[in-house]
Design a protein around this motif. Structure first.
Motif, PDB file in Angstrom:
ATOM      1  N   UNK A  89       1.240  -1.450   0.750  1.00  0.00           N
ATOM      2  CA  UNK A  89      -0.141  -0.328   0.199  1.00  0.00           C
ATOM      3  C   UNK A  89       1.003   1.144   0.345  1.00  0.00           C
ATOM      4  N   UNK A  90       2.173   0.574  -0.018  1.00  0.00           N
ATOM      5  CA  UNK A  90       2.944   2.567   0.052  1.00  0.00           C
ATOM      6  C   UNK A  90       3.586   2.403  -1.328  1.00  0.00           C
ATOM      7  N   UNK A  91       3.795   3.864  -1.511  1.00  0.00           N
ATOM      8  CA  UNK A  91       3.938   4.214  -3.411  1.00  0.00           C
ATOM      9  C   UNK A  91       5.743   4.865  -2.876  1.00  0.00           C
ATOM     10  N   UNK A  92       6.728   4.181  -1.991  1.00  0.00           N
ATOM     11  CA  UNK A  92       7.769   4.128  -1.790  1.00  0.00           C
ATOM     12  C   UNK A  92       7.619   2.928  -2.511  1.00  0.00           C
ATOM     13  N   UNK A 110      11.224 -14.519  -7.386  1.00  0.00           N
ATOM     14  CA  UNK A 110      10.707 -15.944  -6.827  1.00  0.00           C
ATOM     15  C   UNK A 110       9.641 -15.082  -5.089  1.00  0.00           C
ATOM     16  N   UNK A 111       8.564 -15.845  -4.954  1.00  0.00           N
ATOM     17  CA  UNK A 111       7.233 -15.593  -4.315  1.00  0.00           C
ATOM     18  C   UNK A 111       7.123 -16.408  -3.645  1.00  0.00           C
ATOM     19  N   UNK A 112       6.565 -16.597  -2.928  1.00  0.00           N
ATOM     20  CA  UNK A 112       6.827 -17.309  -1.586  1.00  0.00           C
ATOM     21  C   UNK A 112       5.102 -17.045  -0.661  1.00  0.00           C
ATOM     22  N   UNK A 113       3.969 -15.876  -1.127  1.00  0.00           N
ATOM     23  CA  UNK A 113       2.905 -16.013  -1.131  1.00  0.00           C
ATOM     24  C   UNK A 113       1.946 -15.136  -1.395  1.00  0.00           C
ATOM     25  N   UNK A 114       0.306 -16.196  -1.582  1.00  0.00           N
ATOM     26  CA  UNK A 114      -0.510 -16.146  -2.421  1.00  0.00           C
ATOM     27  C   UNK A 114      -0.902 -14.238  -1.976  1.00  0.00           C
ATOM     28  N   UNK A 115      -1.283 -13.933  -1.135  1.00  0.00           N
ATOM     29  CA  UNK A 115      -1.304 -12.241  -1.673  1.00  0.00           C
ATOM     30  C   UNK A 115      -0.306 -11.834  -2.448  1.00  0.00           C
ATOM     31  N   UNK A 116       0.993 -11.839  -2.086  1.00  0.00           N
ATOM     32  CA  UNK A 116       2.139 -11.247  -2.854  1.00  0.00           C
ATOM     33  C   UNK A 116       2.182 -11.530  -4.276  1.00  0.00           C
ATOM     34  N   UNK A 117       1.691 -12.961  -4.617  1.00  0.00           N
ATOM     35  CA  UNK A 117       1.392 -12.850  -6.112  1.00  0.00           C
ATOM     36  C   UNK A 117       0.655 -12.215  -6.340  1.00  0.00           C
ATOM     37  N   UNK A 118      -0.873 -12.246  -5.874  1.00  0.00           N
ATOM     38  CA  UNK A 118      -2.063 -11.745  -6.594  1.00  0.00           C
ATOM     39  C   UNK A 118      -1.997  -9.960  -6.929  1.00  0.00           C
ATOM     40  N   UNK A 119      -1.013  -9.648  -5.876  1.00  0.00           N
ATOM     41  CA  UNK A 119      -0.877  -8.390  -6.297  1.00  0.00           C
ATOM     42  C   UNK A 119       0.219  -7.860  -7.343  1.00  0.00           C
ATOM     43  N   UNK A 247       0.334  -3.426  10.895  1.00  0.00           N
ATOM     44  CA  UNK A 247       0.639  -2.476  11.956  1.00  0.00           C
ATOM     45  C   UNK A 247       1.983  -1.687  12.540  1.00  0.00           C
ATOM     46  N   UNK A 248       3.082  -2.024  11.502  1.00  0.00           N
ATOM     47  CA  UNK A 248       3.461  -1.284  10.755  1.00  0.00           C
ATOM     48  C   UNK A 248       4.125  -0.639   9.911  1.00  0.00           C
ATOM     49  N   UNK A 249       2.854  -0.822   8.904  1.00  0.00           N
ATOM     50  CA  UNK A 249       2.286  -0.086   7.333  1.00  0.00           C
ATOM     51  C   UNK A 249       1.325   0.157   7.232  1.00  0.00           C
ATOM     52  N   UNK A 250       0.474   0.598   6.324  1.00  0.00           N
ATOM     53  CA  UNK A 250      -0.554  -0.189   5.490  1.00  0.00           C
ATOM     54  C   UNK A 250      -0.643  -1.492   5.281  1.00  0.00           C
ATOM     55  N   UNK A 251      -0.079  -1.623   4.396  1.00  0.00           N
ATOM     56  CA  UNK A 251       0.366  -2.966   3.195  1.00  0.00           C
ATOM     57  C   UNK A 251       0.888  -3.837   3.939  1.00  0.00           C
ATOM     58  N   UNK A 252       1.638  -3.273   5.294  1.00  0.00           N
ATOM     59  CA  UNK A 252       2.384  -4.762   5.531  1.00  0.00           C
ATOM     60  C   UNK A 252       1.726  -5.444   6.349  1.00  0.00           C
ATOM     61  N   UNK A 253       2.310  -6.443   6.028  1.00  0.00           N
ATOM     62  CA  UNK A 253       1.427  -8.564   6.465  1.00  0.00           C
ATOM     63  C   UNK A 253       3.322  -9.086   6.952  1.00  0.00           C
TER      64      UNK A 253
END
Length: 348
Positions: A89-92, A110-119, A247-253
């Motif tokens: 969610x962060x422009x930087x 190489x991507x390890x998480x489904x959420x990251x892959x979709x994005x 918690x650490x940022x709007x799009x952090x997980x």
């Protein structure tokens, strides 16, 4: 090393060298070390001039690797693991992704998480067309001796049940990891079960004050070396991971499951965990692990389920051990990674 300072590790590069040499004596002569974060030193130059592919983990490290790639004209690839500069969610963070993916020396991600892959596929569809993206769920962790840790579904019942919270500290109050949820869930248990049967633990850079609301004694183990983790975790019965997103940022997980959770399950510990983004993985909720919301009530309910049913606790330990050991074995994780890196380096 600056990365060790950031992770709150009081470890010198000499200790790292000696530890690696003792653990992997055959590989140690083939490993070179950088004293700083820029990877530029006379000792390293011959190594960089000889390589055909540079590889790292995390977005920030990929950004740091670009000057090295340009200096030697070497292609680079990386694993886009949650954290390390990735904030969807962060422009930087997005600007960093654009810089890496558009670089002429970029070979693959190489991507390890489904959420990251979709994005990533939604924002950068050209990566799939160029065969520059690979999805391998999970991560690479140490293998532990299964014969010493394999739990049995009909195994002997312990008189006392050991429950642990296992995480590193990034947010000052540990809210991203759910340290408050762990403490408050213990408070919920007081009127629900015999607390004399339970022992509570925290592994990581925590203090007793972090869990004051629990109202009971919690044994703090501090940072534990990887080599010592399996023996400590083998003493535990239940590990709880009430992680939160944003918690650490709007799009952090955090990835699911977090690395510490994998270590615990592979050591025969019954797992309770959130899956905040509801990611679909090979792990089965209710069988491989118990799923919870990041609330004290939800966590306490799951804890009670296992505390009051020794049979279910034993079965969850055994099934979780089998499932996590299969999904996160070195062979399952490394074989496709080697194929990915080979393709990035040689195009096949």
């Amino acid at each position: 090393l600056s990365v060790l300072d950031w992770l709150d590790h009081n470890t010198s590069i000499t200790e790292i060298k000696e530890g690696f040499k003792n653990t992997y004596p055959d590989l140690a002569p083939r490993v070179a070390y950088a004293e700083g974060a820029d990877f530029i030193s006379p000792d390293l130059e011959p190594h960089f001039r000889a390589v055909v592919l540079l590889y790292t983990v995390f977005l920030n490290n990929a950004i740091d690797l670009i000057p090295v790639a340009e200096r030697y004209g070497t292609r680079f690839a990386f694993t886009l693991y949650p954290g390390g500069g990735l904030d969807l969610a962060d422009e930087a963070s997005r600007s960093k992704l654009v810089r890496v993916f558009s670089h002429p020396l970029f070979a693959g991600v190489l991507i390890t998480q489904p959420h990251t892959l979709r994005a990533i596929e939604r924002s950068f569809p050209e990566l799939r067309k160029k065969n520059q993206i690979e999805y391998i769920f999970g991560g690479v962790l140490q293998d532990v001796p299964a014969e010493n840790l394999m739990p049995r579904a009909d195994g002997p019942k312990k008189e006392l049940i050991d429950i642990c919270f296992f995480a590193n500290r990034y947010d000052p109050n540990g809210l991203d990891k759910g340290a408050d949820v762990y403490a408050d869930s213990i408070g919920y248990l007081k009127n629900k079960t015999d607390m004399n049967r339970l022992r509570f633990h925290a592994i990581g850079p925590w203090r007793s004050e972090d869990f004051r609301s629990a109202g009971v004694s919690i044994e703090i183990h501090g940072q534990i070396d990887n080599a010592e983790l399996p023996s400590l975790l083998a003493r535990m019965d239940i590990a709880i991971f009430p992680t939160r997103v944003g918690v650490l940022g709007a799009g952090s997980f955090d990835g699911f499951p977090v690395g510490a959770a994998i270590e615990a399950a592979k050591s025969g510990v019954a797992l309770i965990s959130t899956n905040p983004l509801r990611q679909k993985t090979p792990l089965k909720k209710g069988k491989s692990y118990l799923g919870i919301q990041p609330t004290a009530r939800s966590a306490a309910k799951a804890l009670l389920t296992l505390i009051e049913s020794p049979t279910r606790l034993a079965r969850l330990k055994a099934r979780g051990f089998d499932d996590f050991s299969t999904v996160f074995s070195l062979q399952s994780q490394m074989r496709p990674r080697v194929a990915f890196l080979t393709r990035c380096a040689y195009g096949f």
